[in-house]
Design a protein around this motif. Structure first.
Motif, PDB file in Angstrom:
ATOM      1  N   THR A 151      -8.162 104.518 -16.268  1.00 17.43           N
ATOM      2  CA  THR A 151      -8.861 103.572 -15.389  1.00 17.43           C
ATOM      3  C   THR A 151     -10.188 103.166 -16.026  1.00 17.43           C
ATOM      4  O   THR A 151     -10.896 104.016 -16.575  1.00 17.43           O
ATOM      5  CB  THR A 151      -9.132 104.194 -14.008  1.00 17.43           C
ATOM      6  OG1 THR A 151      -7.892 104.539 -13.389  1.00 17.43           O
ATOM      7  CG2 THR A 151      -9.871 103.209 -13.102  1.00 17.43           C
ATOM      8  N   LYS A 152     -10.511 101.875 -15.958  1.00 16.18           N
ATOM      9  CA  LYS A 152     -11.797 101.405 -16.471  1.00 16.18           C
ATOM     10  C   LYS A 152     -12.299 100.263 -15.591  1.00 16.18           C
ATOM     11  O   LYS A 152     -11.522  99.587 -14.907  1.00 16.18           O
ATOM     12  CB  LYS A 152     -11.668 100.949 -17.922  1.00 16.18           C
ATOM     13  CG  LYS A 152     -10.678  99.820 -18.168  1.00 16.18           C
ATOM     14  CD  LYS A 152     -10.609  99.485 -19.652  1.00 16.18           C
ATOM     15  CE  LYS A 152      -9.606  98.365 -19.927  1.00 16.18           C
ATOM     16  NZ  LYS A 152      -9.542  98.034 -21.374  1.00 16.18           N
ATOM     17  N   ARG A 153     -13.638 100.062 -15.616  1.00 15.16           N
ATOM     18  CA  ARG A 153     -14.264  98.976 -14.855  1.00 15.16           C
ATOM     19  C   ARG A 153     -14.275  97.712 -15.707  1.00 15.16           C
ATOM     20  O   ARG A 153     -14.699  97.737 -16.865  1.00 15.16           O
ATOM     21  CB  ARG A 153     -15.695  99.334 -14.469  1.00 15.16           C
ATOM     22  CG  ARG A 153     -15.817 100.523 -13.543  1.00 15.16           C
ATOM     23  CD  ARG A 153     -15.319 100.210 -12.147  1.00 15.16           C
ATOM     24  NE  ARG A 153     -16.188  99.256 -11.460  1.00 15.16           N
ATOM     25  CZ  ARG A 153     -15.956  98.801 -10.224  1.00 15.16           C
ATOM     26  NH1 ARG A 153     -14.873  99.193  -9.573  1.00 15.16           N
ATOM     27  NH2 ARG A 153     -16.789  97.954  -9.656  1.00 15.16           N
TER      28      ARG A 153
ATOM     29  N   THR B  38     -17.053  93.397 -10.449  1.00 13.23           N
ATOM     30  CA  THR B  38     -16.171  94.218 -11.280  1.00 13.23           C
ATOM     31  C   THR B  38     -15.155  94.946 -10.404  1.00 13.23           C
ATOM     32  O   THR B  38     -15.386  95.175  -9.215  1.00 13.23           O
ATOM     33  CB  THR B  38     -16.975  95.251 -12.090  1.00 13.23           C
ATOM     34  OG1 THR B  38     -17.727  96.065 -11.193  1.00 13.23           O
ATOM     35  CG2 THR B  38     -17.916  94.549 -13.059  1.00 13.23           C
ATOM     36  N   VAL B  39     -14.044  95.309 -11.003  1.00 11.26           N
ATOM     37  CA  VAL B  39     -12.960  96.000 -10.300  1.00 11.26           C
ATOM     38  C   VAL B  39     -12.464  97.157 -11.168  1.00 11.26           C
ATOM     39  O   VAL B  39     -12.792  97.259 -12.354  1.00 11.26           O
ATOM     40  CB  VAL B  39     -11.792  95.043  -9.995  1.00 11.26           C
ATOM     41  CG1 VAL B  39     -12.208  93.965  -9.008  1.00 11.26           C
ATOM     42  CG2 VAL B  39     -11.256  94.411 -11.279  1.00 11.26           C
ATOM     43  N   ASP B  40     -11.679  98.034 -10.539  1.00 15.12           N
ATOM     44  CA  ASP B  40     -11.048  99.140 -11.265  1.00 15.12           C
ATOM     45  C   ASP B  40      -9.698  98.681 -11.793  1.00 15.12           C
ATOM     46  O   ASP B  40      -8.804  98.326 -11.020  1.00 15.12           O
ATOM     47  CB  ASP B  40     -10.844 100.347 -10.348  1.00 15.12           C
ATOM     48  CG  ASP B  40     -12.160 101.008  -9.971  1.00 15.12           C
ATOM     49  OD1 ASP B  40     -13.085 100.995 -10.799  1.00 15.12           O
ATOM     50  OD2 ASP B  40     -12.259 101.533  -8.852  1.00 15.12           O
TER      51      ASP B  40
ATOM     52  N   THR C  10      -6.448  99.977 -13.514  1.00 13.75           N
ATOM     53  CA  THR C  10      -5.715 101.222 -13.771  1.00 13.75           C
ATOM     54  C   THR C  10      -4.374 100.920 -14.419  1.00 13.75           C
ATOM     55  O   THR C  10      -3.619 100.074 -13.934  1.00 13.75           O
ATOM     56  CB  THR C  10      -5.482 102.004 -12.465  1.00 13.75           C
ATOM     57  OG1 THR C  10      -6.741 102.343 -11.877  1.00 13.75           O
ATOM     58  CG2 THR C  10      -4.698 103.278 -12.733  1.00 13.75           C
TER      59      THR C  10
ATOM     60  N   VAL D 143      -5.181  96.352 -10.234  1.00 15.85           N
ATOM     61  CA  VAL D 143      -6.622  96.286  -9.991  1.00 15.85           C
ATOM     62  C   VAL D 143      -6.901  96.451  -8.500  1.00 15.85           C
ATOM     63  O   VAL D 143      -6.104  96.047  -7.652  1.00 15.85           O
ATOM     64  CB  VAL D 143      -7.219  94.940 -10.472  1.00 15.85           C
ATOM     65  CG1 VAL D 143      -7.171  94.833 -11.978  1.00 15.85           C
ATOM     66  CG2 VAL D 143      -6.495  93.765  -9.841  1.00 15.85           C
TER      67      VAL D 143
ATOM     68  N   THR E 237     -13.835  98.782  -5.556  1.00 13.16           N
ATOM     69  CA  THR E 237     -14.412 100.122  -5.615  1.00 13.16           C
ATOM     70  C   THR E 237     -14.057 100.959  -4.398  1.00 13.16           C
ATOM     71  O   THR E 237     -13.732 102.140  -4.498  1.00 13.16           O
ATOM     72  CB  THR E 237     -15.941 100.039  -5.759  1.00 13.16           C
ATOM     73  OG1 THR E 237     -16.254  99.247  -6.915  1.00 13.16           O
ATOM     74  CG2 THR E 237     -16.556 101.421  -5.898  1.00 13.16           C
TER      75      THR E 237
END
Length: 246
Positions: free
Chosen positions: A97-99, A111-113, A115, A155, A158
């Motif tokens: 997972t990254k932003r 921004t979103v996660d 995965t 996606v 948060t």
């Protein structure tokens, strides 16, 4: 491959209520009516947690996997020595997972996660042989069916519980077989259920799959996939429960 998660969730919803009203699973429990033999459930089900250890060349790319599997078997004889049934399961073998920005047009303001998960869904049919009595009851079984390896990116915000967009990056379906062994330990005052401890060998054939880090983001908003190919056998350790359905 969203349907794999729906199948496993539906399996749990069906099996858990059934367990609450399950009748006798074990062999040898006496009936309350005089002159009547032991009651035995002809259909029994199981649900297990699983831990996968890749074997041979597959272990060079994947270290481990975690999942859930379920099964339903029908006894072919009164004692329940021989049975026939189906098994299915889900395994995850890599996740990252990254932003990231929601869109290139708005930069980093939102921004979103993101995965990315690597998964396996498998299903098979086959026989099982079980010791009919005793405090510990060994069994052996096997199945023939299929397995689907797929990688999916999704996606979400948060504080969101559900993703709002997803993409299937890559998938491959193959013939698959399993061979397993384990023990059943009857539990409970009425011996209506059993603890299921076992291991299963997954003999997957030649497979094309992605592992963690195999999706490379390019500057032009495209992606490059580093696809692996080879046999993907696994040794899966299982811990779960079984119960009679009726």
């Amino acid at each position: 491959m969203w349907y794999a998660r729906r199948v496993m969730a539906g399996l749990a919803l069906v099996m858990l209520p059934a367990a609450a009203g399950a009748q006798v699973f074990t062999v040898g429990m006496e009936s309350n009516k005089p002159g009547v033999g032991p009651r035995r459930s002809p259909v029994f089900a199981g649900l297990s947690l699983s831990y996968a250890v890749p074997q041979q060349d597959f272990k060079e790319n994947v270290k481990q996997g975690f999942g859930l599997d379920g099964n339903v078997h029908y006894k072919l004889d009164r004692q329940g020595i021989f049975s026939l049934g189906g098994e299915l399961g889900f395994l995850g073998y890599g996740r990252e997972t990254k932003r990231v920005p929601l869109s290139s047009t708005i930069g980093g303001r939102i921004t979103v996660d993101l995965t990315t998960s690597n998964n396996i869904f498998w299903m098979g049919l086959g026989p099982q042989i079980t010791a009919p009595s005793g405090p510990i009851r060994p069994y052996v079984n096997g199945t023939a069916g299929f397995a689907v390896f797929w990688t999916e990116s999704s996606v979400k915000g948060t504080f969101a519980d559900e993703e709002f967009a997803s993409t299937n990056n890559y998938d491959d379906a193959i013939f698959a077989w399993t061979g397993g062994a384990g023990i059943l330990i009857p539990v409970g005052q009425s011996k209506q259920g059993a603890i299921d401890i076992g291991a299963r060998w997954h003999g997957n054939g030649n497979t094309r799959y992605l592992k963690r880090g195999d999706i490379i983001d390019l500057p032009n908003n495209n992606v490059q996939l580093r696809v692996n190919e080879g046999e993907t056998p696994m040794l899966v350790w299982r811990l779960g429960v079984k119960w009679g359905l009726f």
